[in-house]
Design a protein around this motif. Structure first.
Motif, short mmCIF file in Angstrom:
data_model
loop_
_atom_site.label_atom_id
_atom_site.label_comp_id
_atom_site.label_asym_id
_atom_site.label_seq_id
_atom_site.Cartn_x
_atom_site.Cartn_y
_atom_site.Cartn_z
N GLY A 30 -2.14 50.84 27.03
CA GLY A 30 -2.13 50.51 28.46
C GLY A 30 -2.53 51.66 29.35
N THR A 31 -2.03 52.87 29.06
CA THR A 31 -2.39 54.01 29.91
C THR A 31 -3.87 54.36 29.77
N LEU A 32 -4.40 54.22 28.57
CA LEU A 32 -5.82 54.51 28.38
C LEU A 32 -6.68 53.47 29.09
N ALA A 33 -6.34 52.19 28.96
CA ALA A 33 -7.11 51.14 29.63
C ALA A 33 -7.04 51.30 31.15
N ALA A 34 -5.86 51.63 31.68
CA ALA A 34 -5.71 51.83 33.12
C ALA A 34 -6.52 53.03 33.60
N TYR A 35 -6.51 54.10 32.81
CA TYR A 35 -7.26 55.30 33.17
C TYR A 35 -8.76 55.00 33.24
N ILE A 36 -9.26 54.31 32.23
CA ILE A 36 -10.69 53.97 32.21
C ILE A 36 -11.02 53.05 33.38
#
Length: 102
Positions: A86-92
């Motif tokens: 989730g944090t990676l998807a949100a960051y991207i």
């Protein structure tokens, strides 16, 4: 989940890419395992979560840079964005928003 298109695993109504699904596909490819495709958003990317080691993390960062033109290692010095799916998807997604035409 935030309810924002592209972060929930559902495509956005505006035609934006489903970043979460793409991240999941990348992770499944890197690990050779289908578990990332259905793992909860809070699943850690490293060790006991998805199981990426330092080489896997480097390959993930390389693929993100190639696919999205985002250099996570340069922009996020603490690599907090790699904490979970989730944090990676949100960051991207956050980095892609300013690049979209309005």
């Amino acid at each position: 989940m935030t309810g924002e298109p592209g972060l929930t695993g559902e495509p956005g109504l505006t035609g934006e890419p489903d970043v979460t699904a793409e991240v999941r596909q990348i992770l499944a490819g890197l690990t050779g395992d289908s578990r990332p495709l259905d793992a909860p958003m809070e699943t850690p990317l490293l060790r006991d979560g998805i199981g990426l080691d330092s080489l896997g993390g480097t390959l993930l960062l390389t693929e993100i840079k190639h696919r999205y033109s985002i250099d996570v290692a340069d922009e996020d010095l603490n690599l907090d964005s790699l904490a979970s799916i989730g944090t990676l998807a949100a960051y991207i997604s956050a980095r892609l928003l300013p690049k979209r035409p309005r």
